[in-house]
Design a protein around this motif. Structure first.
Motif, PDB file in Angstrom:
ATOM      1  N   HIS A   1       0.832  -6.906  -7.062  1.00  0.00           N
ATOM      2  CA  HIS A   1      -0.337  -6.053  -6.833  1.00  0.00           C
ATOM      3  C   HIS A   1      -0.029  -5.045  -5.728  1.00  0.00           C
ATOM      4  CE1 HIS A   1      -4.489  -4.790  -6.560  1.00  0.00           C
ATOM      5  NE2 HIS A   1      -4.414  -4.947  -5.242  1.00  0.00           N
ATOM      6  N   PHE A   2      -0.399  -3.794  -5.949  1.00  0.00           N
ATOM      7  CA  PHE A   2      -0.281  -2.784  -4.887  1.00  0.00           C
ATOM      8  C   PHE A   2      -1.383  -1.750  -5.053  1.00  0.00           C
ATOM      9  CE2 PHE A   2       2.430  -1.245  -8.331  1.00  0.00           C
ATOM     10  CZ  PHE A   2       2.127   0.101  -8.409  1.00  0.00           C
ATOM     11  N   ASP A   3      -1.773  -1.165  -3.921  1.00  0.00           N
ATOM     12  CA  ASP A   3      -2.767  -0.099  -3.912  1.00  0.00           C
ATOM     13  C   ASP A   3      -2.069   1.235  -3.730  1.00  0.00           C
ATOM     14  OD1 ASP A   3      -4.933  -1.752  -4.225  1.00  0.00           O
ATOM     15  OD2 ASP A   3      -5.355  -1.911  -2.078  1.00  0.00           O
ATOM     16  N   THR A   4      -2.513   2.220  -4.471  1.00  0.00           N
ATOM     17  CA  THR A   4      -2.026   3.587  -4.288  1.00  0.00           C
ATOM     18  C   THR A   4      -3.181   4.444  -3.791  1.00  0.00           C
ATOM     19  OG1 THR A   4      -0.380   3.352  -6.043  1.00  0.00           O
ATOM     20  CG2 THR A   4      -0.957   5.593  -5.373  1.00  0.00           C
ATOM     21  N   ILE A   5      -2.967   5.136  -2.694  1.00  0.00           N
ATOM     22  CA  ILE A   5      -4.001   5.987  -2.098  1.00  0.00           C
ATOM     23  C   ILE A   5      -3.588   7.443  -2.255  1.00  0.00           C
ATOM     24  CG2 ILE A   5      -5.161   6.630   0.056  1.00  0.00           C
ATOM     25  CD1 ILE A   5      -4.814   3.752   0.993  1.00  0.00           C
ATOM     26  N   ASN A   6      -4.451   8.220  -2.889  1.00  0.00           N
ATOM     27  CA  ASN A   6      -4.236   9.658  -3.014  1.00  0.00           C
ATOM     28  C   ASN A   6      -4.730  10.320  -1.729  1.00  0.00           C
ATOM     29  OD1 ASN A   6      -4.162  12.374  -3.587  1.00  0.00           O
ATOM     30  ND2 ASN A   6      -5.295  12.240  -5.511  1.00  0.00           N
ATOM     31  N   ALA A   7      -3.799  10.821  -0.921  1.00  0.00           N
ATOM     32  CA  ALA A   7      -4.152  11.369   0.389  1.00  0.00           C
ATOM     33  C   ALA A   7      -4.025  12.887   0.426  1.00  0.00           C
ATOM     34  CB  ALA A   7      -3.277  10.739   1.473  1.00  0.00           C
ATOM     35  N   GLN A   8      -4.251  13.529  -0.716  1.00  0.00           N
ATOM     36  CA  GLN A   8      -4.266  14.990  -0.726  1.00  0.00           C
ATOM     37  C   GLN A   8      -5.344  15.492   0.239  1.00  0.00           C
ATOM     38  OE1 GLN A   8      -2.283  17.124  -2.373  1.00  0.00           O
ATOM     39  NE2 GLN A   8      -1.102  15.574  -3.484  1.00  0.00           N
ATOM     40  N   GLY A   9      -5.007  16.506   1.028  1.00  0.00           N
ATOM     41  CA  GLY A   9      -5.960  17.060   1.973  1.00  0.00           C
ATOM     42  C   GLY A   9      -6.064  16.270   3.261  1.00  0.00           C
ATOM     43  N   MET A  10      -5.136  15.338   3.463  1.00  0.00           N
ATOM     44  CA  MET A  10      -5.161  14.521   4.672  1.00  0.00           C
ATOM     45  C   MET A  10      -3.843  14.615   5.427  1.00  0.00           C
ATOM     46  SD  MET A  10      -7.216  11.052   3.675  1.00  0.00           S
ATOM     47  CE  MET A  10      -8.797  11.110   2.835  1.00  0.00           C
ATOM     48  N   ILE A  11      -3.927  14.260   6.694  1.00  0.00           N
ATOM     49  CA  ILE A  11      -2.756  14.162   7.560  1.00  0.00           C
ATOM     50  C   ILE A  11      -2.571  12.692   7.908  1.00  0.00           C
ATOM     51  CG2 ILE A  11      -1.837  14.740   9.851  1.00  0.00           C
ATOM     52  CD1 ILE A  11      -3.471  17.344   9.689  1.00  0.00           C
ATOM     53  N   LEU A  12      -1.334  12.215   7.775  1.00  0.00           N
ATOM     54  CA  LEU A  12      -1.016  10.835   8.111  1.00  0.00           C
ATOM     55  C   LEU A  12      -0.241  10.815   9.422  1.00  0.00           C
ATOM     56  CD1 LEU A  12       0.251   8.106   5.655  1.00  0.00           C
ATOM     57  CD2 LEU A  12       1.285   8.350   7.916  1.00  0.00           C
ATOM     58  N   THR A  13      -0.698  10.014  10.377  1.00  0.00           N
ATOM     59  CA  THR A  13      -0.067   9.959  11.696  1.00  0.00           C
ATOM     60  C   THR A  13       0.047   8.512  12.171  1.00  0.00           C
ATOM     61  OG1 THR A  13      -2.003   9.944  13.186  1.00  0.00           O
ATOM     62  CG2 THR A  13      -1.398  12.060  12.202  1.00  0.00           C
ATOM     63  N   PRO A  14       0.840   8.284  13.225  1.00  0.00           N
ATOM     64  CA  PRO A  14       0.796   6.964  13.851  1.00  0.00           C
ATOM     65  C   PRO A  14      -0.577   6.731  14.467  1.00  0.00           C
ATOM     66  CG  PRO A  14       2.665   8.282  14.658  1.00  0.00           C
ATOM     67  CD  PRO A  14       1.772   9.202  13.903  1.00  0.00           C
ATOM     68  N   GLY A  15      -0.957   5.472  14.593  1.00  0.00           N
ATOM     69  CA  GLY A  15      -2.177   5.153  15.319  1.00  0.00           C
ATOM     70  C   GLY A  15      -2.075   5.642  16.747  1.00  0.00           C
TER      71      GLY A  15
ATOM     72  N   THR B   1       0.855  -1.185   0.000  1.00  0.00           N
ATOM     73  CA  THR B   1       0.000   0.000   0.000  1.00  0.00           C
ATOM     74  C   THR B   1       0.887   1.229   0.000  1.00  0.00           C
ATOM     75  OG1 THR B   1      -1.760  -1.138   1.212  1.00  0.00           O
ATOM     76  CG2 THR B   1      -1.827   1.266   1.196  1.00  0.00           C
ATOM     77  N   LEU B   2       0.686   2.092  -0.967  1.00  0.00           N
ATOM     78  CA  LEU B   2       1.463   3.323  -1.106  1.00  0.00           C
ATOM     79  C   LEU B   2       0.531   4.510  -0.897  1.00  0.00           C
ATOM     80  CD1 LEU B   2       4.037   4.895  -1.874  1.00  0.00           C
ATOM     81  CD2 LEU B   2       3.373   4.612  -4.291  1.00  0.00           C
ATOM     82  N   ILE B   3       0.841   5.330   0.091  1.00  0.00           N
ATOM     83  CA  ILE B   3       0.041   6.516   0.394  1.00  0.00           C
ATOM     84  C   ILE B   3       0.823   7.736  -0.059  1.00  0.00           C
ATOM     85  CG2 ILE B   3      -1.136   7.843   2.184  1.00  0.00           C
ATOM     86  CD1 ILE B   3      -1.295   5.311   3.849  1.00  0.00           C
ATOM     87  N   LYS B   4       0.227   8.524  -0.918  1.00  0.00           N
ATOM     88  CA  LYS B   4       0.904   9.682  -1.500  1.00  0.00           C
ATOM     89  C   LYS B   4       0.133  10.961  -1.209  1.00  0.00           C
ATOM     90  CE  LYS B   4       3.049   9.261  -5.438  1.00  0.00           C
ATOM     91  NZ  LYS B   4       4.431   9.004  -5.040  1.00  0.00           N
ATOM     92  N   GLY B   5       0.876  12.034  -0.979  1.00  0.00           N
ATOM     93  CA  GLY B   5       0.276  13.364  -0.915  1.00  0.00           C
ATOM     94  C   GLY B   5      -0.173  13.825   0.446  1.00  0.00           C
ATOM     95  N   ALA B   6       0.012  13.027   1.507  1.00  0.00           N
ATOM     96  CA  ALA B   6      -0.430  13.437   2.844  1.00  0.00           C
ATOM     97  C   ALA B   6       0.657  14.252   3.535  1.00  0.00           C
ATOM     98  CB  ALA B   6      -0.766  12.212   3.698  1.00  0.00           C
ATOM     99  N   GLN B   7       0.225  15.109   4.443  1.00  0.00           N
ATOM    100  CA  GLN B   7       1.146  15.743   5.382  1.00  0.00           C
ATOM    101  C   GLN B   7       1.420  14.720   6.477  1.00  0.00           C
ATOM    102  OE1 GLN B   7       2.760  18.613   5.400  1.00  0.00           O
ATOM    103  NE2 GLN B   7       1.844  19.532   3.566  1.00  0.00           N
ATOM    104  N   VAL B   8       2.669  14.322   6.635  1.00  0.00           N
ATOM    105  CA  VAL B   8       3.009  13.223   7.525  1.00  0.00           C
ATOM    106  C   VAL B   8       3.580  13.754   8.836  1.00  0.00           C
ATOM    107  CG1 VAL B   8       4.427  11.156   7.837  1.00  0.00           C
ATOM    108  CG2 VAL B   8       3.369  11.632   5.608  1.00  0.00           C
ATOM    109  N   TYR B   9       3.006  13.279   9.920  1.00  0.00           N
ATOM    110  CA  TYR B   9       3.499  13.543  11.276  1.00  0.00           C
ATOM    111  C   TYR B   9       3.873  12.198  11.890  1.00  0.00           C
ATOM    112  CZ  TYR B   9       1.606  18.294  11.062  1.00  0.00           C
ATOM    113  OH  TYR B   9       1.338  19.608  10.725  1.00  0.00           O
ATOM    114  N   ALA B  10       5.137  12.112  12.391  1.00  0.00           N
ATOM    115  CA  ALA B  10       5.628  10.807  12.794  1.00  0.00           C
ATOM    116  C   ALA B  10       5.835  10.530  14.292  1.00  0.00           C
ATOM    117  CB  ALA B  10       6.956  10.533  12.067  1.00  0.00           C
ATOM    118  N   PRO B  11       5.438  11.323  15.291  1.00  0.00           N
ATOM    119  CA  PRO B  11       4.587  12.519  15.218  1.00  0.00           C
ATOM    120  C   PRO B  11       5.316  13.816  14.835  1.00  0.00           C
ATOM    121  CG  PRO B  11       5.076  12.036  17.488  1.00  0.00           C
ATOM    122  CD  PRO B  11       5.673  10.913  16.691  1.00  0.00           C
TER     123      PRO B  11
END
Length: 392
Positions: free
Chosen positions: A42-56, A3-13
């Motif tokens: 096989h792989f999924d690509t997720i367009n995460a524009q307008g989203m923030i990606l964080t740890p659970g 799974t590839l997530i692209k375009g998110a603002q990433v906080y790690a935190p």
């Protein structure tokens, strides 16, 4: 599956900016500025524009088997279900017993923890309960922590509360020593989770143990520290001596009207008073009974803790109390994980794929993965507990 997530603002935190995140199985494979895949796999690509990606989120106090009840048998609160946590972005919970260690047992706690783990959640537990001497699953606290994977410490041991066993300094020191040594021998933190009640002595017993013994103050992890402003000030002193304090996000209108601070407000207050942002956490106290007592400690009402309050407090901290996204996230990801000795709460290559995507405007979780398992999609739980589907 990749799974590839692209375009998110990433906080790690820590804020990493707009970068891509690739994960497969249970692990994060890469966090890079521009990841491209050229593969027949096989792989999924997720367009995460307008989203923030964080740890659970890491919820450091949840009563997964229910709590209470201070109003008799009928007031025992229900068990937590998988989606109670997942839909609020929580991928790791730390479970404990509370007032009731008779009808709520450690056997039940461990069984429930193992069930939730089978359903996809990360679950850890404390041995013991409110009361001393400590209730254990095996023949000793040491063996509980050393030989049972889920047990990481002891608690929540109650002090400054009419429902506690009124422990002495010596009793608390002995329990802390046992938990600490067991943790050292098993590679765990051996943290002592402390329930702080409303009595005026507050943290005095913890300061006494730290002053009169070799137990470091950071071995204790006091929760419910937002009960009143005096306790918050004691908490600041506790942090300046090296400890970490926890604010409870589940509350009642009655308690807020009678001096309790909202967890987000307490977080912002401590940050404004110079407390290091690594020493502050928030937890939900989910599925606990929230008894309301009058000045004579007589029960006058009851509510129930909600895991969703952790997400609410995170949003309040950022949108109302002007805490940075990074600092608010730390209080519910990396900070509780560190004090509890968990390899959770951060995003890194090779780390666990506990990932949430939240809307950058509403801060509501849209997608949630726990150890790479997709639990929530488009705000809806797509993986539920075995019996959640049964309608009444």
């Amino acid at each position: 599956m990749f799974t590839l997530i692209k375009g998110a603002q990433v906080y790690a935190p820590k804020h990493l900016g707009k970068v891509d995140v690739l994960f497969a199985g249970t692990k994060v494979l890469a966090i890079e500025s521009n990841i491209t895949l050229d593969s027949n796999l096989h792989f999924d690509t997720i367009n995460a524009q307008g989203m923030i990606l964080t740890p659970g989120f890491v919820d450091s106090l949840v009563h997964i088997t229910g709590g209470g009840g201070e109003a008799g048998f009928a007031s025992r609160t229900p068990e937590m279900q998988l989606s109670d946590a997942s839909t609020s972005g929580i991928t790791t919970v730390v479970a404990a017993l509370g007032t009731d260690s008779s009808s709520r047992s450690l056997h039940n706690l461990i069984a429930k923890a193992k069930g939730l783990k089978e359903e996809g959640l990360n679950v850890f537990c404390h041995s013991g309960s409110y009361h001393l001497p400590v209730t254990t699953l095996t023949d000793s606290l040491t063996n509980d922590i050393m030989y049972i994977d889920e047990f990481i410490g002891v608690g929540e041991v109650a002090i400054a509360d009419h429902r506690s066993s009124q422990p002495t300094m010596q009793q608390l020191a002995e329990v802390a020593s046992q938990s600490r040594v067991a943790g050292m021998l098993s590679g765990k933190a051996g943290t002592v989770s402390i329930h702080i009640g409303p009595s005026k002595e507050g943290l005095d017993l913890l300061f006494e143990v730290a002053d009169k013994t070799d137990i470091p103050i950071k071995q204790f992890y006091p929760t419910h520290m937002n009960r009143n402003s005096d306790l918050v000030m004691q908490g600041i002193k506790f942090c300046k001596q090296g400890g970490v304090i926890d604010f409870t996000t589940s509350t009642t209108d009655h308690d807020l009207a009678h001096g309790e601070l909202a967890a987000a407000e307490a977080l912002a207050f401590c940050l404004s008073h110079g407390v290091n942002d690594t020493q502050l956490t928030m937890s939900s106290d989910g599925h606990a009974s929230l008894p309301i007592f009058n000045e004579e400690n007589e029960l006058i009402g009851m509510d129930i803790g909600k895991e969703s309050s952790l997400l609410d407090a995170f949003i309040q901290a950022v949108q109302i109390f002007n805490v940075s996204i990074e600092q608010a996230l730390m209080s519910i990801t990396s900070n509780p994980a560190k004090v509890l000795g968990l390899n959770k709460g951060t995003l890194k290559a090779g780390g666990d794929a506990d990932i949430i995507l939240i809307d950058e405007k509403s801060f509501i979780p849209q997608e949630v993965w726990s150890n790479g398992k997709h639990l929530v999609s488009k705000q809806q739980a797509i993986s539920k507990g075995m019996f959640e589907h049964i309608s009444r």
